[in-house]
Write a protein that holds these residues in place. Structure first.
Motif, PDB file in Angstrom:
ATOM      1  N   ASP A 123      -6.981   2.080   0.880  1.00 29.11           N
ATOM      2  CA  ASP A 123      -6.671   1.269  -0.116  1.00 29.11           C
ATOM      3  C   ASP A 123      -5.405   2.143  -0.562  1.00 29.11           C
ATOM      4  O   ASP A 123      -5.360   3.069  -0.037  1.00 29.11           O
ATOM      5  CB  ASP A 123      -7.871   0.186  -0.787  1.00 29.11           C
ATOM      6  N   TRP A 124      -5.185   0.789  -1.441  1.00 30.80           N
ATOM      7  CA  TRP A 124      -4.236   1.777  -2.863  1.00 30.80           C
ATOM      8  C   TRP A 124      -4.215   3.483  -3.087  1.00 30.80           C
ATOM      9  O   TRP A 124      -3.950   4.249  -2.877  1.00 30.80           O
ATOM     10  CB  TRP A 124      -3.582   1.271  -3.283  1.00 30.80           C
ATOM     11  N   LEU A 161       0.044  -1.266  -0.013  1.00 31.67           N
ATOM     12  CA  LEU A 161      -0.256  -0.094   0.214  1.00 31.67           C
ATOM     13  C   LEU A 161       0.581   1.331   0.224  1.00 31.67           C
ATOM     14  O   LEU A 161       0.142   2.081  -0.420  1.00 31.67           O
ATOM     15  CB  LEU A 161      -1.153  -0.244   0.941  1.00 31.67           C
ATOM     16  N   THR A 187      -1.962  -4.453  -4.871  1.00 33.04           N
ATOM     17  CA  THR A 187      -2.595  -4.430  -4.205  1.00 33.04           C
ATOM     18  C   THR A 187      -4.158  -5.273  -3.580  1.00 33.04           C
ATOM     19  O   THR A 187      -4.908  -5.082  -3.362  1.00 33.04           O
ATOM     20  CB  THR A 187      -2.421  -3.016  -3.353  1.00 33.04           C
ATOM     21  N   TRP A 191      -3.521   5.810  -0.101  1.00 37.93           N
ATOM     22  CA  TRP A 191      -2.228   5.920  -0.027  1.00 37.93           C
ATOM     23  C   TRP A 191      -1.851   7.438  -0.861  1.00 37.93           C
ATOM     24  O   TRP A 191      -1.295   7.868  -0.451  1.00 37.93           O
ATOM     25  CB  TRP A 191      -1.785   4.596   0.505  1.00 37.93           C
ATOM     26  N   SER A 234      -0.813  -0.237  -8.162  1.00 34.73           N
ATOM     27  CA  SER A 234      -2.002  -0.867  -7.814  1.00 34.73           C
ATOM     28  C   SER A 234      -2.716  -2.370  -7.914  1.00 34.73           C
ATOM     29  O   SER A 234      -3.439  -2.441  -6.701  1.00 34.73           O
ATOM     30  CB  SER A 234      -3.344  -0.028  -7.848  1.00 34.73           C
ATOM     31  N   GLY A 263       1.271   3.415  -3.168  1.00 36.85           N
ATOM     32  CA  GLY A 263       0.868   4.256  -3.480  1.00 36.85           C
ATOM     33  C   GLY A 263       1.006   6.028  -2.893  1.00 36.85           C
ATOM     34  O   GLY A 263       1.063   6.997  -3.569  1.00 36.85           O
TER      35      GLY A 263
END
Length: 353
Positions: free
Chosen positions: A246-247, A2, A218, A250, A215, A5
């Protein structure tokens, strides 16, 4: 994974700030000054990303899935979003990176953009959003509609953009004289030298393509996005549900420190409070941005940059109607205020000694 990101958000925040990459200005310049300099740069970013994404997809590393076209949602939402970004003084990315520069008006617009997006996706506006987005057509991408390889529109766009860049270069004016550099080497390039719009767009296009495999690693099958991740930040803070972090969340959280680093390094960071009129416009701009982008299924990044690079109908219709919304906003909110200010100066009494 993650944190990739977050890292990409920092890099793109830096690039956005130093390159002054904001789609609002690109679209608004066409309407107000007939300049296509930044519009061409935005098309460069789309074309570069399109070529790279097609290559990555052909290797089987990613499998993007554009949404079915919800024409009324995309057109109406994108138009409202276009109005909003004029009021806010920046698109989704512009609002984020200007927040990192210290513009308090952008803080206002960004907060309301994220809050309204969450409300339209999961709160009081969910019914309206779902109704409009639920009316879909049997259409996803342009190449599927016309039964051609995705490389056909990709090549066509690349050739068109190449021609625009060459034409722009041939018509370029002589560079404006600049002050002697205070920094040397890489520091001069990163923090002092004015970045070329097309070079900035090239970097944005490459980084947008890189976002897909990062992305996907993940479990998030999508590229860059601003609206849903911004809404997810609000949902996470309100519920504590870690599934929202989620990604994409971040990524957007990385944009502000990235732009802050760029602004501090270039001496452009300064806390600036808006006047009353600008603050009110930031409030309405943030609200319109959240409503419009949620209904349209994306902002100038998720739709006009990412979906357009996939040649989805949603992406290119969003591009068109955001452009039209910016034009309407520029006429209504920018030119009208310029005329009002000019009239006020003409009728103002001349000071006497």
């Amino acid at each position: 994974m993650l944190l990739t990101g977050f890292a990409l958000g920092i890099v793109l925040g830096f690039v956005f700030q130093r390159g002054r990459f904001c789609v609002t200005g690109a679209f608004r310049d066409v309407w107000l000054s007939k300049s296509t300099r930044w519009l061409t740069a935005f098309l460069v970013a789309i074309a570069v990303q399109a070529v790279l994404v097609q290559l990555i997809t052909s290797f089987g590393w990613i499998a993007p899935k554009p949404d079915q076209l919800a024409i009324w949602a995309v057109t109406s939402g994108s138009f409202v979003f276009g109005l909003g970004i004029v009021l806010a003084g920046g698109c989704a990315t512009g609002t984020y990176y200007r927040s990192g520069e210290g513009l308090i008006g952008s803080w206002i617009a960004l907060g309301l953009y994220a809050f309204t997006s969450a409300a339209m996706k999961r709160g009081v506006g969910k019914g309206v959003t779902d109704t409009l987005k639920g009316a879909t057509q049997e259409a996803t991408t342009i190449h599927e509609t016309f039964h051609v390889s995705p490389w056909v529109p990709t090549a066509a766009l690349a050739l068109l953009v190449g021609w625009l860049v060459v034409r722009q270069t041939q018509n370029a004016q002589a560079p404006i004289a600049a002050l002697p550099p205070r920094k040397t080497g890489i520091a001069h390039v990163l923090f002092e030298k004015r970045w070329n719009p097309n070079a900035t767009a090239l970097a944005v296009g490459v980084l947008a393509a890189v976002a897909y495999p990062l992305s996907a690693a993940t479990g998030r099958n999508a590229g860059l996005g601003i609206t849903t991740p911004s809404a997810n930040v609000v949902s996470f803070l309100a519920t504590g549900d870690s599934s929202f972090a989620d990604w994409g969340v971040w990524f957007v959280l990385g944009i502000i420190p990235g732009s802050f680093i760029a602004a501090k390094g270039s001496g452009e960071f300064r806390l600036r409070a808006p006047d009353a009129r600008t603050a009110v416009r930031a409030v309405w701009g943030g609200i319109f941005m959240g409503i419009g982008a949620s209904i349209a299924g994306g902002c100038t990044i998720g739709n006009s940059l990412v979906q357009s690079a996939l040649f989805s109908w949603q992406g290119w219709l969003a591009f068109l109607f955001t452009f039209l919304g910016v034009g309407a906003g520029a006429k209504a909110f920018v030119q009208s205020h310029l005329r009002a200010d000019a009239v006020a100066r003409e009728v103002a009494p001349v000071p006497t000694r």
